[in-house]
Design a protein around this motif. Sequence first.
Motif, PDB file in Angstrom:
ATOM      1  N   SER A 155      93.527  43.967  88.932  1.00 41.83           N
ATOM      2  CA  SER A 155      93.622  45.420  88.894  1.00 41.83           C
ATOM      3  C   SER A 155      92.235  46.044  89.064  1.00 41.83           C
ATOM      4  O   SER A 155      91.266  45.588  88.452  1.00 41.83           O
TER       5      SER A 155
ATOM      6  N   LYS B 101      92.211  47.218  96.146  1.00 48.88           N
ATOM      7  CA  LYS B 101      93.260  46.959  97.136  1.00 48.88           C
ATOM      8  C   LYS B 101      93.820  48.268  97.702  1.00 48.88           C
ATOM      9  O   LYS B 101      93.938  48.437  98.917  1.00 48.88           O
ATOM     10  N   THR B 102      94.154  49.197  96.793  1.00 45.97           N
ATOM     11  CA  THR B 102      94.705  50.481  97.255  1.00 45.97           C
ATOM     12  C   THR B 102      93.674  51.245  98.080  1.00 45.97           C
ATOM     13  O   THR B 102      94.027  51.887  99.080  1.00 45.97           O
ATOM     14  N   SER B 103      92.416  51.140  97.697  1.00 44.78           N
ATOM     15  CA  SER B 103      91.375  51.844  98.447  1.00 44.78           C
ATOM     16  C   SER B 103      91.287  51.325  99.883  1.00 44.78           C
ATOM     17  O   SER B 103      91.098  52.109 100.825  1.00 44.78           O
TER      18      SER B 103
HETATM   19  N1  LIG Z   1      89.228  58.929  93.861  1.00 40.12           N
HETATM   20  C1  LIG Z   1      88.461  58.056  93.185  1.00 40.12           C
HETATM   21  N2  LIG Z   1      87.265  58.424  92.706  1.00 40.12           N
HETATM   22  C2  LIG Z   1      86.487  57.536  92.020  1.00 40.12           C
HETATM   23  N3  LIG Z   1      86.831  56.251  91.804  1.00 40.12           N
HETATM   24  C3  LIG Z   1      88.013  55.837  92.258  1.00 40.12           C
HETATM   25  C4  LIG Z   1      88.898  56.704  92.986  1.00 40.12           C
HETATM   26  N4  LIG Z   1      90.000  55.993  93.337  1.00 40.12           N
HETATM   27  C5  LIG Z   1      89.817  54.743  92.840  1.00 40.12           C
HETATM   28  N5  LIG Z   1      88.632  54.658  92.205  1.00 40.12           N
HETATM   29  C6  LIG Z   1      88.113  53.444  91.550  1.00 40.12           C
HETATM   30  O1  LIG Z   1      88.043  52.427  92.509  1.00 40.12           O
HETATM   31  C7  LIG Z   1      88.392  51.174  91.918  1.00 40.12           C
HETATM   32  C8  LIG Z   1      89.460  50.508  92.758  1.00 40.12           C
HETATM   33  O2  LIG Z   1      90.666  51.275  92.687  1.00 40.12           O
HETATM   34  P1  LIG Z   1      91.938  50.851  93.533  1.00 40.12           P
HETATM   35  O3  LIG Z   1      93.058  51.725  93.108  1.00 40.12           O
HETATM   36  O4  LIG Z   1      91.599  50.792  94.964  1.00 40.12           O
HETATM   37  O5  LIG Z   1      92.145  49.361  92.978  1.00 40.12           O
HETATM   38  P2  LIG Z   1      93.435  48.434  93.026  1.00 40.12           P
HETATM   39  O6  LIG Z   1      92.949  47.045  93.230  1.00 40.12           O
HETATM   40  O7  LIG Z   1      94.427  48.947  93.999  1.00 40.12           O
HETATM   41  O8  LIG Z   1      93.991  48.625  91.559  1.00 40.12           O
HETATM   42  P3  LIG Z   1      95.478  48.397  90.984  1.00 40.12           P
HETATM   43  O9  LIG Z   1      95.819  46.978  91.286  1.00 40.12           O
HETATM   44  O10 LIG Z   1      95.325  48.647  89.518  1.00 40.12           O
HETATM   45  O11 LIG Z   1      96.381  49.386  91.663  1.00 40.12           O
HETATM   46  C9  LIG Z   1      88.819  51.444  90.490  1.00 40.12           C
HETATM   47  O12 LIG Z   1      87.760  51.113  89.630  1.00 40.12           O
HETATM   48  C10 LIG Z   1      89.074  52.928  90.469  1.00 40.12           C
HETATM   49  O13 LIG Z   1      88.767  53.481  89.223  1.00 40.12           O
END
Ligand SMILES: Nc1ncnc2c1ncn2[C@@H]1O[C@H](COP(=O)(O)OP(=O)(O)OP(=O)(O)O)[C@@H](O)[C@H]1O
Length: 246
Positions: free
Chosen positions: A36, A40-42
Motif C-alpha cells: 500500500s 501503483k494508482t499514481s
Molecule cells: N494528490 C496527492 N498529493 C500528495 N501525495 C499523494 C497524492 N496522491 C497520492 N499521494 C501519495 O503518494 C503515495 C502513493 O499513493 P498511491 O495511491 O499511488 O499508492 P498505491 O500503491 O496505489 O496505494 P494503495 O495500494 O493503498 O491504493 C502515497 O504515499 C500517497 O500518500
Amino acid sequence: MLRVEGLTVRAGEGRVTQDVSFEVAEDRLTCLIGPSGCGKTSVLKWLAGVLAPSLAATGRLSIDGAPATTPDRRIAYQPQQDALLPWLIVAENAALGLSIRGRRRAEAREAVTPLLASFGLAGTEDAFPAALSGGMRQRAAFLRTIVQDSRFVLLDEPFSALDAVTRLSMQDWLAARLDEVPRGILMVTHDLHEATRLADRILVMAARPGRIVADITIDTPRGDRTEAALAGTRSHLKTRLLEETP
Ligand SMILES: Nc1ncnc2c1ncn2[C@@H]1O[C@H](COP(=O)(O)OP(=O)(O)OP(=O)(O)O)[C@@H](O)[C@H]1O
C-alpha cells in the motif's frame, strides 16, 4: 506495445515513484502489485492523464515506438471505485464510455444495450446502480470501459470491494472476456492469488519511493492454472512482496 520510461512522480520534496519503466503488451494482462502506498494508482493516473495537480511527474510514454501524451484515446481507465453515476440507469452508465468518445447519447445507448447480456447484466438496463450487486456494478463499469474500444485498458483494483466468492467468479469472468475481446491490460491489485490467476506478467513494486523490483512472466495458459501449477510462482511472489513490505 505501450512503453513507460523513467516515470518519477513527486509530491513536493518527496518522491512517490522513482524511475519506473515497463511495457504493456497488446492482448496481454500485466499486473502491478506492491505494498500500500508504493505508487501503483499514481502510475495508472499518470497514464490516464488524471494525476492530481499537487503531484509532478517526469517520464516518457510511447505507443508502438512513437511518443504519446496523455490523455490518449488509445488508453481507457477504470478508477478504483466503480464510479457509476447513481442518477443514471445501467444502460446510460455503460453508454457514457462511448459518449466521452463523442458518440451521441441515444446512439451510444443503442450500441451498448445488446452487450449487456454478455456482461451478465441482462434485465438490468433500466436499473439504477444502487439496485445492483457489487459484482454487477463492476461488470457495468467494465462494460463502460471496454466499449471505448481502446487498445490499452487500465484497471485499478477492479475487484477489491467484492466478497471472496464474487471476486473469484469475477476473475473467471474477466479471464473469459479477455479471450473474447483481447486488450493490453494493466491491472493494479493487492492480491497475489488474483495476480497469478489472471496475469501474463507481474510487475512487483517496492515502496518509498515506488519502483519496480521484480518482473515475473507466467507462461501457463490461464485455463491450466491449477493451484499446483501456480504454487511455485505464488511462493516466489509472496517472498518478494514480504521483502518489499515495510
Ligand atoms: N494528490 C496527492 N498529493 C500528495 N501525495 C499523494 C497524492 N496522491 C497520492 N499521494 C501519495 O503518494 C503515495 C502513493 O499513493 P498511491 O495511491 O499511488 O499508492 P498505491 O500503491 O496505489 O496505494 P494503495 O495500494 O493503498 O491504493 C502515497 O504515499 C500517497 O500518500
